[in-house]
Design a protein around this motif. Structure first.
Motif, PDB file in Angstrom:
ATOM      1  N   GLY A 175       0.783  -1.232   0.000  1.00 44.45           N
ATOM      2  CA  GLY A 175       0.000   0.000   0.000  1.00 44.45           C
ATOM      3  C   GLY A 175       0.811   1.277   0.000  1.00 44.45           C
ATOM      4  O   GLY A 175       0.244   2.369  -0.038  1.00 44.45           O
ATOM      5  N   ARG A 223      -0.007   3.773  -2.740  1.00 44.62           N
ATOM      6  CA  ARG A 223      -1.310   4.451  -2.602  1.00 44.62           C
ATOM      7  C   ARG A 223      -1.249   5.649  -1.665  1.00 44.62           C
ATOM      8  O   ARG A 223      -2.099   6.526  -1.724  1.00 44.62           O
ATOM      9  N   SER A 270      -3.199   5.158   3.618  1.00 36.54           N
ATOM     10  CA  SER A 270      -3.178   4.369   2.391  1.00 36.54           C
ATOM     11  C   SER A 270      -4.380   3.447   2.447  1.00 36.54           C
ATOM     12  O   SER A 270      -4.355   2.424   3.127  1.00 36.54           O
ATOM     13  N   GLY A 271      -5.430   3.845   1.784  1.00 34.97           N
ATOM     14  CA  GLY A 271      -6.663   3.085   1.886  1.00 34.97           C
ATOM     15  C   GLY A 271      -7.305   3.322   3.247  1.00 34.97           C
ATOM     16  O   GLY A 271      -6.927   4.227   3.983  1.00 34.97           O
ATOM     17  N   ALA A 272      -8.273   2.491   3.572  1.00 34.44           N
ATOM     18  CA  ALA A 272      -9.054   2.702   4.794  1.00 34.44           C
ATOM     19  C   ALA A 272      -8.413   2.136   6.049  1.00 34.44           C
ATOM     20  O   ALA A 272      -8.772   2.533   7.149  1.00 34.44           O
ATOM     21  N   GLU A 273      -7.458   1.220   5.902  1.00 29.74           N
ATOM     22  CA  GLU A 273      -6.965   0.520   7.083  1.00 29.74           C
ATOM     23  C   GLU A 273      -5.464   0.609   7.317  1.00 29.74           C
ATOM     24  O   GLU A 273      -4.948  -0.041   8.211  1.00 29.74           O
TER      25      GLU A 273
END
Length: 147
Positions: A64, A67, A87-90
């Protein structure tokens, strides 16, 4: 080098040559501050992985990373004592450099220890989620001050 800490479903990955020092700083802050422990417990409800290193190179190989969208020529990367990005939701990526870090609030400057930038950056994922819950927006202009 790498070290990891587990809080609920959250794994904090300390990476690079300073991994042991960063993990020790985290452990010390966690052991003495109830509010920091509470914030990390809150973060553990929404995050799965936080990657912490002393440079972008320490983090580059982690899932990730691309991202997160770090810009190597940005002022934060070139001059900041610490910076981070989701980086993303988690997942969240944090770099804590060896540069001095001072807290500035309402024009007052509070000199900080080496622990301050790490703790400050680790509070961002929680504040991002609070802001999202309160405003429906991922980020607002006052996020830094609220952290």
């Amino acid at each position: 080098m790498a070290e990891a800490r587990q809080i609920g479903r959250l794994t904090i990955h300390f990476l690079g040559d300073n991994a042991a020092q960063l993990a020790k700083s985290f452990d010390g802050s966690l052991s003495v501050s109830r509010s920091f422990r509470d914030a990390m417990a809150e973060t553990a409800r929404t995050q799965r992985h936080i990657y912490v290193g002393s440079s972008l190179d320490d983090l580059r190989d982690q899932p990730g990373f691309d991202r997160a969208g770090f810009h190597p020529d940005s002022k934060a990367v070139r001059e900041g004592s610490a910076f981070g990005k989701p980086s993303g939701a988690e997942s969240y990526f944090i770099v804590v450099t060896n540069r001095e870090h001072h807290l500035t609030l309402d024009g007052r400057v509070f000199p900080g220890s080496t622990d301050l930038p790490l703790v400050h950056e680790l509070l961002h994922p929680t504040q991002i989620m609070r802001t999202l819950t309160e405003t429906g927006q991922f980020c607002t202009n006052d996020s830094e001050a609220r952290t």
